[in-house]
Design an enzyme around this catalytic site. Structure first.
Site, PDB file in Angstrom:
ATOM      1  N   GLY A 189       0.788  -1.220   0.000  1.00 37.91           N
ATOM      2  CA  GLY A 189       0.000   0.000   0.000  1.00 37.91           C
ATOM      3  C   GLY A 189       0.819   1.268   0.000  1.00 37.91           C
ATOM      4  N   ASN A 227      -7.412   3.683   9.239  1.00 40.75           N
ATOM      5  CA  ASN A 227      -6.722   2.537   9.810  1.00 40.75           C
ATOM      6  C   ASN A 227      -6.690   2.542  11.329  1.00 40.75           C
ATOM      7  OD1 ASN A 227      -4.973   4.807   8.971  1.00 40.75           O
ATOM      8  ND2 ASN A 227      -3.379   3.703  10.060  1.00 40.75           N
ATOM      9  N   CYS A 245       2.377   1.333  11.674  1.00 40.20           N
ATOM     10  CA  CYS A 245       3.450   1.997  10.947  1.00 40.20           C
ATOM     11  C   CYS A 245       4.069   3.128  11.755  1.00 40.20           C
ATOM     12  CB  CYS A 245       2.924   2.534   9.620  1.00 40.20           C
ATOM     13  SG  CYS A 245       2.191   1.261   8.586  1.00 40.20           S
TER      14      CYS A 245
END
Length: 394
Positions: free
Chosen positions: A72, A156, A330
């Site tokens: 992604g 997310n 992340c």
């Protein structure tokens, strides 16, 4: 061995056994280069093209509109930089303008920061307290030089699903390319690129029980988009380099499974999600749900638990075999508060007291009960040590 209660599916998922089984021949027997013309290579090519069809059908796209990437983040980087390149090549001497939101993944936001250093204008729109973007704000932000609108399908961290179809319709009326980062949504909710007027879409295999290191970028047919990597003619000339046939085939199988199970999983995960949210909000005082309470991903639970520290919570949950997250995987290790939580109005203190659980198809109500019971116990212990909590409740 102690049982693991895995509630961090937004970070990554386990590889589906069916995907692993589908991949194995391409790691051994069918190891040929997919660009070769002999049988060994042709078998690899057939596997790749079958996977491309499966990945495309999950979003109502055509096979030729799917380009495989490393994931992604690569897809997001590519579409933003490519859209700028396209616009500025067609309008010499003019800089492009991009519309996005302040809760996007860092793959989008950090690419925008890079582009700003090179003269690109960025409109980073604010969201409401539930994390929703107002389509009218997108409409008002459009400029004569707008080269791209990029809004994620679902967040997310807090799980809020954005009004993608409405935003896509606005983009279409104005003739502006529309990109959505669907990494968290692909294979988890219904997406139709035609109905939603999507021109570009990013997705990643490891979010839906596929292998890591493989993703895709959907590019609407008819858009002549700049190449990501120059070299050979792989991926229709868009991304040179010998294809990772095994990973692509695993992605295709994961997409096939997701398509077959989509509606059943939405129903099952939504019920389990709401059960877990209900218990947490009822049984742990002062807890706040983050994100839209209804229009959210079926598997997402993100809560602020005042008078606790999310790192301590995660450490103590881990001691009981529970895997969760303090936000985006992340951003792990960052000392800054979540940009998503601050964007919806949470204080820095609240942002550092927030935790995300994301469920998967293997989780059960018994698992949820174990996790909530453990969370209640841990929060009780931490709050018993908190002077501020004692003052608040005395």
């Amino acid at each position: 061995m102690k049982k693991i209660y895995y509630f961090d599916h937004a970070a990554t998922t386990s590889l589906a056994p069916e995907a692993l089984e589908a991949m194995e021949p391409y790691l051994q027997e069918d190891y040929g280069n997919a660009s070769a013309l002999y049988d060994l290579g042709l078998r690899a090519r057939r596997g790749i093209e079958a996977a491309r069809k499966s990945c495309a059908s999950l979003i109502g796209a055509g096979s030729a509109e799917i380009i495989f990437t490393s994931g992604g983040s690569e897809s997001d980087n590519w579409v933003l930089r490519g859209a700028v390149e396209m616009y500025e090549a067609a309008h010499p001497g003019k800089h492009a303008h991009i519309i996005t939101t302040n809760i996007e993944h860092h793959a989008v936001l950090n690419t925008c920061k890079y582009l700003m250093k090179h003269g690109v204008e960025i409109s980073c729109l604010k969201v409401d307290p539930y994390g929703r973007i107002d389509p009218s704000d997108v409409q008002q932000a459009i400029q004569e030089n707008t080269a791209l609108i990029s809004v994620m399908t679902a967040n997310n961290e807090i799980g809020t699903i954005e009004p993608i179809e409405e935003i896509g319709a606005i983009a279409k009326v104005h003739g502006i390319p529309f990109h959505t980062d669907a990494v968290q949504a692909y294979g988890h909710i219904s997406i139709d690129v035609e109905k939603m007027h999507i021109d570009f879409l990013s997705a990643s295999a490891h979010k839906l029980n596929g292998p890591k290191g493989i993703g895709l970028l959907y590019i609407r047919r008819g858009i002549h988009f700049p190449a990501m990597i120059f070299g050979g003619e792989q991926e229709n000339g868009h991304r040179a380099g010998t294809e990772n046939a095994a990973a692509i085939v695993g992605f295709g199988k994961a997409a096939e499974i997701a398509a077959a199970m989509l509606q059943d999983r939405i129903i099952e995960e939504t019920a389990l999600r709401d059960y877990m949210i209900g218990r947490i909000l009822r049984e742990i005082p002062l807890t706040i749900l983050n994100g839209d309470p209804i229009t959210r991903l079926p598997n997402n639970i993100n809560v602020t638990i005042p008078y606790t520290d999310s790192e301590q919570l995660l450490y103590l949950l881990n001691g009981r075999g529970i895997c969760a997250s303090a936000g985006s995987a992340c951003a792990s290790g960052s000392i800054d508060p979540s940009h998503v939580l601050t964007a919806i109005g949470r204080s820095h203190e609240d942002a550092f007291s927030s935790i995300r659980f994301t469920i998967g198809h293997e989780n059960t109500q018994e698992d949820v009960d174990y996790v909530v019971d453990a969370l209640k116990d841990i929060v009780g212990t931490l709050r018993a040590q908190s002077v501020l909590y004692k003052e608040r409740t005395s």
